[in-house]
Design a protein around this motif. Structure first.
Motif, short mmCIF file in Angstrom:
data_model
loop_
_atom_site.label_atom_id
_atom_site.label_comp_id
_atom_site.label_asym_id
_atom_site.label_seq_id
_atom_site.Cartn_x
_atom_site.Cartn_y
_atom_site.Cartn_z
N MET A 76 0.83 -1.20 0.00
CA MET A 76 0.00 0.00 0.00
C MET A 76 0.87 1.26 0.00
SD MET A 76 -2.89 -1.25 2.76
CE MET A 76 -3.59 0.40 2.94
N ALA A 77 2.01 1.21 0.68
CA ALA A 77 2.91 2.37 0.71
C ALA A 77 3.43 2.70 -0.68
CB ALA A 77 4.06 2.11 1.66
N LEU A 78 3.84 1.68 -1.41
CA LEU A 78 4.33 1.90 -2.78
C LEU A 78 3.21 2.40 -3.68
CD1 LEU A 78 6.64 -1.23 -3.09
CD2 LEU A 78 7.38 1.15 -2.99
N LEU A 79 2.00 1.86 -3.49
CA LEU A 79 0.85 2.32 -4.28
C LEU A 79 0.51 3.77 -3.95
CD1 LEU A 79 -1.50 -0.80 -4.16
CD2 LEU A 79 -0.04 -0.05 -6.05
N ALA A 80 0.62 4.15 -2.68
CA ALA A 80 0.33 5.53 -2.28
C ALA A 80 1.29 6.50 -2.96
CB ALA A 80 0.42 5.67 -0.76
N ILE A 81 2.56 6.12 -3.02
CA ILE A 81 3.54 6.97 -3.68
C ILE A 81 3.23 7.10 -5.18
CG2 ILE A 81 5.97 7.07 -4.39
CD1 ILE A 81 6.68 6.01 -1.63
N CYS A 82 2.78 5.98 -5.78
CA CYS A 82 2.43 6.01 -7.20
C CYS A 82 1.18 6.86 -7.45
CB CYS A 82 2.19 4.60 -7.71
SG CYS A 82 3.66 3.56 -7.70
N ILE A 83 0.15 6.67 -6.64
CA ILE A 83 -1.12 7.38 -6.83
C ILE A 83 -0.95 8.88 -6.65
CG2 ILE A 83 -3.41 7.74 -5.82
CD1 ILE A 83 -3.49 4.70 -5.29
N THR A 84 -0.19 9.27 -5.64
CA THR A 84 0.04 10.70 -5.39
C THR A 84 1.17 11.27 -6.25
OG1 THR A 84 1.54 10.16 -3.56
CG2 THR A 84 -0.78 10.52 -3.02
N ARG A 85 1.85 10.38 -6.99
CA ARG A 85 2.98 10.78 -7.85
C ARG A 85 4.05 11.49 -7.03
NH1 ARG A 85 -0.24 12.73 -13.37
NH2 ARG A 85 -1.34 10.75 -13.68
N SER A 86 4.28 10.97 -5.84
CA SER A 86 5.30 11.53 -4.96
C SER A 86 6.66 10.93 -5.28
CB SER A 86 4.96 11.23 -3.49
OG SER A 86 3.68 11.71 -3.15
N ASN A 87 7.70 11.64 -4.90
CA ASN A 87 9.06 11.13 -5.07
C ASN A 87 9.61 10.54 -3.78
OD1 ASN A 87 9.48 11.65 -7.82
ND2 ASN A 87 9.90 13.80 -7.40
N GLY A 88 8.79 10.46 -2.75
CA GLY A 88 9.27 9.91 -1.49
C GLY A 88 8.43 10.35 -0.32
N ILE A 89 8.99 10.18 0.86
CA ILE A 89 8.27 10.46 2.10
C ILE A 89 7.86 11.92 2.20
CG2 ILE A 89 8.46 10.41 4.62
CD1 ILE A 89 10.63 8.25 4.24
N TYR A 90 8.76 12.83 1.86
CA TYR A 90 8.49 14.26 2.02
C TYR A 90 7.29 14.68 1.19
CZ TYR A 90 9.11 19.31 1.90
OH TYR A 90 8.90 20.66 2.00
N ASP A 91 7.28 14.29 -0.09
CA ASP A 91 6.18 14.68 -0.96
C ASP A 91 4.85 14.11 -0.48
OD1 ASP A 91 7.91 16.07 -2.54
OD2 ASP A 91 8.07 14.56 -4.10
N LEU A 92 4.88 12.87 0.01
CA LEU A 92 3.65 12.23 0.47
C LEU A 92 3.08 12.93 1.69
CD1 LEU A 92 1.81 9.78 -0.17
CD2 LEU A 92 3.15 8.47 1.47
N ALA A 93 3.96 13.38 2.58
CA ALA A 93 3.51 14.03 3.82
C ALA A 93 3.37 15.54 3.69
CB ALA A 93 4.50 13.72 4.96
N LYS A 94 3.74 16.11 2.56
CA LYS A 94 3.75 17.57 2.41
C LYS A 94 2.38 18.23 2.59
CE LYS A 94 5.76 21.19 -0.48
NZ LYS A 94 6.42 21.49 -1.77
N PRO A 95 1.25 17.58 2.20
CA PRO A 95 -0.05 18.23 2.44
C PRO A 95 -0.30 18.57 3.90
CG PRO A 95 -0.32 16.42 0.89
CD PRO A 95 1.09 16.35 1.40
N ILE A 96 0.35 17.86 4.83
CA ILE A 96 0.17 18.15 6.26
C ILE A 96 0.90 19.44 6.62
CG2 ILE A 96 0.51 17.25 8.61
CD1 ILE A 96 0.58 14.43 7.31
N GLY A 97 1.98 19.73 5.92
CA GLY A 97 2.77 20.92 6.18
C GLY A 97 4.24 20.66 5.94
N HIS A 98 4.98 21.70 5.57
CA HIS A 98 6.40 21.55 5.25
C HIS A 98 7.19 21.02 6.44
CE1 HIS A 98 10.54 22.49 4.23
NE2 HIS A 98 10.61 23.29 5.27
N TRP A 99 6.97 21.60 7.61
CA TRP A 99 7.78 21.22 8.77
C TRP A 99 7.46 19.81 9.24
CZ3 TRP A 99 12.04 23.59 9.39
CH2 TRP A 99 12.15 24.94 9.07
N TYR A 100 6.17 19.45 9.17
CA TYR A 100 5.81 18.08 9.55
C TYR A 100 6.44 17.09 8.58
CZ TYR A 100 3.20 13.83 10.50
OH TYR A 100 2.87 12.52 10.81
N ALA A 101 6.36 17.38 7.28
CA ALA A 101 6.92 16.48 6.27
C ALA A 101 8.42 16.31 6.47
CB ALA A 101 6.62 17.01 4.86
#
Length: 458
Positions: free
Chosen positions: A59-84
């Motif tokens: 599911m983690a790999l699918l989440a990165i694909c669905i959101t087209r993220s490049n990693g942890i930071y991009d996936l968590a960025k909607p929460i906020g820059h500092w949290y990510a």
């Protein structure tokens, strides 16, 4: 010319890359120990283990694909820059030099080398072994452009051949029926939930978030450019790679359960693996296990240090990839010499804190098209999940800390007011409530915006 999709051969190469980076130290020892603890309930316990150890990484790999993220930071960025940024640092510190990466050296040493040395020589033995281990890891990780062919074409087949030999002997001449073995008290009535929590120890759910960039980079190297094509190729390859890991988990858990007919419950799965290898293959088995453990843990170490260095270089481009790589390998070497028991003891509370946050983030990433990736949904869900995650961390703290009166009072509060806290799932109700509240707020905002537009047009 670019390709629109990966052919079967290249899909298997990427699947092998995923397999090699995820299957490492904990993947060898924890399923075997789970089998010993669960005994006759090994299949129920392993089903929980497969969800946290295989389904969540998928599911983690699918989440990165669905959101087209490049990693942890991009996936968590909607929460906020500092949290990510903080989440990125915490996960990479856990997977990197503090816990998972040092463990890749201490596990093969503990189960393959330490039994053959006296207690007086083990300190120096671990020092020499871990120095060589991380020197080789650095050498190959510094040549990251060859990581796909190195892991996918060379090390994985060698590892699988070695593991197959042990399984073949065990299936041909089993020690007894797995379903007819003793069950430890925690697994009499909670085999599934305890198996699920044991899956945290593999750290693969966190590792999949970190390895996303490595997998995507490897796929793009084959000529795929469109995000949708990269996502589809990553999803297909992940299913193949993780299916292989699931089969091995089942085999290792079964081995642990059957071992109870001949051996008593051991302190960890590494001891049991060493006993089984020696039982079936004698001295050859000892050499087999040492080689098997070193190969699989080194492939995992390479994936960990590469993901760490790539992600931090992207966030802090002024510092080179190789500088981060050298820092990671050196610190991992130092921590490894604290010993396996200390690493496991201090990693457990950190995992109990990070995993709930990671699981909810993964689910949010997968379902993000339903709420247009609205940051409000991410923030409400994560904010509520943080509360029980903090208490879970306290509850899993090592004895010297857990016995403090303040921590005991906080744990007692959570036990009384948090549903499922005693089973390790205090975060579940908070996370579900957070997602429902966040999604309701998103729908309310959408409806309010639509009404304002209608009023303006009228």
């Amino acid at each position: 010319m670019t390709n629109e999709k990966l052919n079967f051969k290249r899909t298997i190469i990427i699947a092998s890359l995923i397999f090699g980076m995820l299957f490492g130290a904990g993947n060898l020892i924890f399923p075997v120990h789970l089998g010993q603890m669960a005994g006759g309930h090994w299949l129920t316990a392993s089903s929980g283990f497969l969800i946290s150890g295989v389904l969540i990484p998928l599911m983690a790999l699918l989440a990165i694909c669905i959101t087209r993220s490049n990693g942890i930071y991009d996936l968590a960025k909607p929460i906020g820059h500092w949290y990510a940024l903080a989440f990125l640092i915490l996960i990479h510190a856990t997977l990197g030099p503090l816990f998972a990466t040092p463990r890749t050296a201490t596990v093969p040493y503990t189960i393959g080398i330490a039994p053959h040395l006296s207690a007086a020589h083990n300190t120096m033995g671990l020092l020499i072994y871990s120095a060589l281990f991380f020197a080789i890891t650095y050498y190959f990780a510094a040549r990251q452009n060859k990581i796909t062919s190195l892991i996918g074409k060379l090390l994985n087949p060698a590892f699988l051949l070695l593991l197959f030999c042990l399984f073949l002997m065990a299936f041909y001449r089993p020690l007894g029926a797995a379903n007819a073995t003793n069950i430890t008290t925690p697994y009499l009535h909670n085999a599934f939930t305890n198996g699920f929590l044991q899956g945290y120890n593999t750290m693969d759910g966190l590792a999949s978030l970190a390895f996303g960039i490595t997998v995507i980079t490897a796929i793009r190297a084959f000529g795929l450019k469109k995000p949708s094509h990269v996502a589809l190729a990553a999803a297909k390859s992940s299913c193949f790679g993780l299916a292989g890991i699931a089969l091995i988990y089942l085999g290792l858990t079964w081995l642990g359960a059957t071992s109870l007919h001949h051996y008593s419950l051991a302190a960890n799965g590494g001891i049991t693996l060493a006993q089984l290898a020696h039982y079936y293959l004698g001295t050859i088995g000892d050499a087999l296990l040492a080689t098997l453990a070193t190969i699989t843990c080194m492939t995992s170490a390479m994936g960990l240090v590469i993901a760490f260095s790539q992600d931090f270089h992207r966030r802090f481009p002024r510092i080179s990839y190789k500088t981060f790589l050298r820092f990671n390998c050196l610190l991992s070497f130092l921590v490894a010499n604290c010993g396996l028991n200390q690493i496991i003891a201090w990693s457990t509370p950190v995992l109990m804190f990070l995993y709930p946050l990671a699981i909810t983030l993964i689910i949010l990433g997968i379902t993000s098209p339903l709420f247009n990736n609205d940051p409000l949904v991410y923030r409400i869900t994560t904010g509520l999940t943080l509360i029980p995650a903090f208490f879970d961390m306290l509850n899993a703290a090592p004895a010297p800390l857990k016995q403090l009166s303040l921590i005991q009072s906080l744990i007692s509060f959570a036990q009384h007011y948090f549903p499922f806290f005693n089973n390790g799932f205090g975060w579940l109700s908070f996370g579900i409530c957070g997602m429902l509240i966040g999604f309701s707020c998103h729908l309310f905002q959408q409806r309010s915006t639509a009404n304002r537009l209608i009023e303006r047009d009228n």
